[in-house]
Each structure stands twice: as structure tokens, then as C-alpha cells.
Design a protein around this motif. Sequence first.
Motif, PDB file in Angstrom:
ATOM      1  N   LYS A 281     -26.715  56.117  69.577  1.00  0.00           N
ATOM      2  CA  LYS A 281     -26.500  57.354  70.397  1.00  0.00           C
ATOM      3  C   LYS A 281     -27.908  58.185  70.734  1.00  0.00           C
ATOM      4  O   LYS A 281     -27.958  58.539  71.713  1.00  0.00           O
ATOM      5  N   LEU A 282     -28.568  58.753  69.735  1.00  0.00           N
ATOM      6  CA  LEU A 282     -29.962  59.372  69.763  1.00  0.00           C
ATOM      7  C   LEU A 282     -30.767  58.583  70.710  1.00  0.00           C
ATOM      8  O   LEU A 282     -31.303  59.323  71.446  1.00  0.00           O
ATOM      9  N   ILE A 283     -30.916  57.304  70.686  1.00  0.00           N
ATOM     10  CA  ILE A 283     -31.789  56.430  71.470  1.00  0.00           C
ATOM     11  C   ILE A 283     -31.613  56.417  72.997  1.00  0.00           C
ATOM     12  O   ILE A 283     -32.113  56.778  73.665  1.00  0.00           O
ATOM     13  N   GLU A 284     -30.133  56.282  73.164  1.00  0.00           N
ATOM     14  CA  GLU A 284     -29.677  56.449  74.644  1.00  0.00           C
ATOM     15  C   GLU A 284     -29.695  57.856  75.146  1.00  0.00           C
ATOM     16  O   GLU A 284     -30.189  58.096  76.264  1.00  0.00           O
ATOM     17  N   GLU A 285     -29.613  58.714  74.392  1.00  0.00           N
ATOM     18  CA  GLU A 285     -29.620  60.159  75.006  1.00  0.00           C
ATOM     19  C   GLU A 285     -31.109  60.694  75.267  1.00  0.00           C
ATOM     20  O   GLU A 285     -31.422  61.763  76.056  1.00  0.00           O
ATOM     21  N   ASN A 286     -31.831  59.981  74.439  1.00  0.00           N
ATOM     22  CA  ASN A 286     -33.405  60.318  74.524  1.00  0.00           C
ATOM     23  C   ASN A 286     -34.153  59.104  75.230  1.00  0.00           C
ATOM     24  O   ASN A 286     -35.446  59.094  74.970  1.00  0.00           O
ATOM     25  N   LYS A 287     -33.629  58.551  76.019  1.00  0.00           N
ATOM     26  CA  LYS A 287     -34.376  57.322  76.785  1.00  0.00           C
ATOM     27  C   LYS A 287     -35.552  57.880  77.410  1.00  0.00           C
ATOM     28  O   LYS A 287     -36.688  57.248  77.358  1.00  0.00           O
ATOM     29  N   ASP A 288     -35.496  58.914  78.063  1.00  0.00           N
ATOM     30  CA  ASP A 288     -36.736  59.415  78.782  1.00  0.00           C
ATOM     31  C   ASP A 288     -37.890  59.823  77.931  1.00  0.00           C
ATOM     32  O   ASP A 288     -38.994  59.538  78.158  1.00  0.00           O
ATOM     33  N   ILE A 289     -37.440  60.455  76.959  1.00  0.00           N
ATOM     34  CA  ILE A 289     -38.233  61.176  76.022  1.00  0.00           C
ATOM     35  C   ILE A 289     -39.166  60.090  75.250  1.00  0.00           C
ATOM     36  O   ILE A 289     -40.536  59.997  74.824  1.00  0.00           O
ATOM     37  N   LEU A 290     -38.284  59.023  74.753  1.00  0.00           N
ATOM     38  CA  LEU A 290     -39.015  57.891  74.188  1.00  0.00           C
ATOM     39  C   LEU A 290     -39.734  56.897  74.928  1.00  0.00           C
ATOM     40  O   LEU A 290     -40.785  56.306  74.501  1.00  0.00           O
TER      41      LEU A 290
END
Length: 598
Positions: A281-290
Amino acid sequence: MTEIKIYFNKNNLAFENLKPLVDLIMPGLLFCNSTFIHKNYSFLRYFVPGIEHILDKDYLSITSSVIFDERIRFYHRSRIEFAQQALIDILMDQVKRNYIKYPIIIKMYNSDQMLESDKSFFSLLIERQKEFDGKIRFFMDKGQHFFKGEDINLIENTQERGTQPGNCGFSFFSTLSKNEKFKRAMGLGLYEDAIKIGENLIKSSEGIERDNLNLKLAVAYVGNDEIEKGEQYYKQIIKDCDFPSIKISALYGLSMLYLRHFPKHKRSMEYGEECLIKARKLIEENKDILGDNYLFHKVFNRNGYSLVLFKKGDYSNAHEYCVNGQKSLAKFYGEDKHLLHRTVLLYNSTMTACALNNFDEALEHFSLLLKLDPYYEDYWSSRGSLYKTIGDYKKALKDFSHAIELNPYAQNFYLQRAETFEVMQEFQKAEKDYLRALCLKPNDTNAILNYSCLLIDLGDYDKALELLQSQAYKESDDLYKIYNNIGLIYLEKELFKESINYFEKTMAIKSNFVPAYINMSTALFECGFLDDALEYLNKGLELETYNPDYLYNRAYLYKTIEDNEKAITDLKEVLQIDPNHTDARLLLSELEMVNTHE
């Protein structure tokens, strides 16, 4: 005579306290065959700083050469043990070359300041001292005695006790900063050092630097078998960290604790799965940051989840995650980036393919894996195990031998090759490997049991009995197996009373150990106690219902007591399980012929 004085200092790093011993062997080491240095470079770098400067080429696996920040596989303590075994082998080599004179006297001072790595090294050296023909003598001051049951002399001259200038407080790495020492410790799996340095570094760190240190310390504590402490660090990161990539990594690490690293009673597939779901969930929520790292985190989250699926028996989806993940990394990042992570995914693909009985596909993955990382010995050993499983023993031997070339100190490689030699009936070669395995770990129960079985098969009962009885009074989780094998030897020697005694001891320790019931049945049968023999055989079959050999034994016993109908029933069941069971087919024909004539 050669005398070595070692002054321990708890403030030193791993292998620093052993500097007097390293200094002793180094002159001889420089005259060693360069091939030896190349082959052992992975281990020599633990205790010979700067050795990389005398080599034309590094012979390191991707796991060994990648910087810590790119790691997904971490060394366990066994890697340090391999380096310690290398040091002992080098010492022995220098003695054989006459660079070091017998007898060797090792005096140890300030023993209460020994590091854990010091204790493990001397435990190995003391275990292996028989190879030095008993010509090593150990003396220790009146500090704590760490080596129970060993004949170590006390140093009575108390004037020699204490810190001697020049021998304590030195550093192999005095020119390195604390950060560089920490990276080295983490990279080599020297977690005792990493914890010592890292806990000091964290006092002056903040922000992302502090969170990264916390993440690494979590790994260090887990690697140092302080798993609860590692768990605390992971949970603290998840609670307080503001950086998505670090929090994602902490959730992944925490999931592995609950899926793999904790003792069985504390593992929780549900909690491990929950951590991976939160991380996804964190990965998808922070796709742009990652950014570019988004796919990397996504793929490895799925790699972790494949373990959950594997444990649930969903091998197909677990396999798909691993195979597609490796391809995705190669396609997006190119062939040269995230190599370590690709090899981990490829290795997991071989395991899932094997679980699906897709052995040809598993071998294809192994071919690519060994092309990418030809110096990682465990991959060769794993492929050897696969070849052994499918019955290609020559290729299995070749792979086990290559693994041993890359790491001559991994005892399990010798055991795997010895077992393969046994199957091929090359008993002398098997015995040689068992002896090398026992040389590396003289009191290893698994090696003793396997070697004793070979000796029993060869009819060398006295040697097998002596080997097993040397372990019969030591604490071991496998003591019941030791007792069972001793009982087998007495059974072969037709000393039935003694064999029955040891089978009873076996069952008293391990009440569900089926071979003991079957062996007891055989001993009682030989003594003519047929009813008792049948009772134990039935108990064994209650625990392992469909074993064709045990059913055949019962059929033979039924024939002996002239209950042919029950014997025929058992034999038919044997042939349903194993249509090629020749003995069962012959006995069934005999009994059916008897019934026809009646």
C-alpha cells in the motif's frame, strides 16, 4: 617450539585480537601458491587487510562484492566460521611446510575480554587440534573459562596477566573512519562489530541518516541472533520514520522475521503477510516519490509475498511472481543493475519450479543464475541437489565438487557429495568426504550419523560403534538417532539384548521415531518373540501407514506365524504403492501358490 601470546581486548574488532597468530602465519602465507590465495580470497580478506592489492582479479560472488546498501541477502555467522576454518587450515599448511615449528604453545590473557568471534575461533581450533597430532597446547589466565570439557591449562604466572603494550588496543583499520568500519562490518557479516560501531554512530546522527542506521542495525541484530532486538528496531522505524523507502524496507524485514527468522513457535504467517500488504500500500501511495525505485520495491514486495504463497501451497502464483519479477527488473533497469536482486529472484524461481516438479525449467533458471553469479558456491550446491533428486548423479557430483572448490570450508558440501558417492557405491570417496566433514566439525552429530551408516553398510561395526559411543554421553538434540544407530550395530552383531536396550532408549527420548519401532520389531523377531515383534511393527505402521518396506516386513511376519491371508493383504497393498517391489511380488506368488495347493 613456537609460542604465541594473545592479549584480548573487548574494544577491538573481530580478528584484531588474533593479530599475533595472523602475524605468525603471514610470512609463510606469502610463499603459498597464488592459486590458494585466489581461491581463498573471500575468506582471507577477513583477517589480512589489503590482500586485494596483491591480486590481479577479485574472485567474489555478487553477494560478496555488492555494497551493503544494495543488499537483499545478508551473511550469516557461518561466513565468519568459514574464515576461521581458513585461518586454521593456513596454520596447518604452514606447519606442514615447516615454516612454523612444533609444538605450538598458545597463551591467552585477559580471557574475560574475549569477543564472541574469539570464542568461536578457539572453539574450532580446540575441536580440530587432533589434526595437529596433539602438539598444540592451550594456556589461559584465570579469567572465565569458555571451553567446557577441554583440557586447557591455567597460566599461573599472574605477572604476565594484563595488557601488554603494542598487543592490545591496536587496529587493523586505524586509517578508516567509523562509517567505513561500519560498512566493512556489515558487508562481511561481522555483526558484533557492526552493533558496537553502529550504536556509537547513531548518537550523532539524525533525519534520514539516523533512519538508515536504524535499518542497518535491525539487520545486524537479526544476523547476530538477537532477533527480538532487530524486531524492536524495525517497529521503531515503521512508527517514526518519514521516508517511504526506508519504511517499506523495514516492513519487508519485519515480514521476514515472522515468516523465516523467528523460532517456529513465534512465527506468524498472518502477521508476515500483513506487513507485506502494508508495504505494498505504501509503495502504491508513494509511486511518484519513489520514482525509478518504484518498480524495484514493487517487485521485491511480490518476492516476499511469494514466500507467503509458497507456505500456503500456492506454488504456481509464487513461481509467477519470482519469474516475472526477474524479467521486469532486467527489462526496466538493464542487465547490469540490481544484479543481486535478480539472482535472488532467479534462485527463488528454481525453488518454486522444483515445488511444481518442473525440473527442466528449474535447470534453465539455474543456467542463467550461474552465468550471472558463477562464484556463489551455494548456487552450485543447490543445483547439485536438484541433479541428485532427478537421479543425474554424475552432474550432481560435478556441481558439489565445484561448490567445494569455491568454499572448501562448508561442511555440508562434503556431506552432500559423500551421500552422492554412496548412492554410486564409490565408498572410499564417500568415506574421504565424511572424514573431511568431521575434520571441520569433529563433534557434528549429522556427520557422525551419516558416516556411521556408511561404516555399518561396509560391515565395519566396531569402528562405527566407537564413533557413535563417543557421542552417546553428550547433550544433543539428535541423541535418539545416535542410540538408534548403536542399536542397529548390535542388531547386526546379533547382540539382540543390547540392541533392544538401545531401541528402548531411543523411543524413551523420541516416542514417534518410526525406525526405532521397526528396528525393535526386527530384534524381537530374531529373538523369537513374534507377538511382541508384531506389536512394535503395528505401532510403527500407525505412525507411517503407507511405507511399503514396513508393510512387507509385516507380511513376512504374518507368513512366519502362518497367517497367510493377512500377509497376502499386506503384500497387495505394497504392490499398489510400489509395483516394482520385487521381494513383495515373489513372496505374494509363493503364498498364492500355497493357497492354491491347499
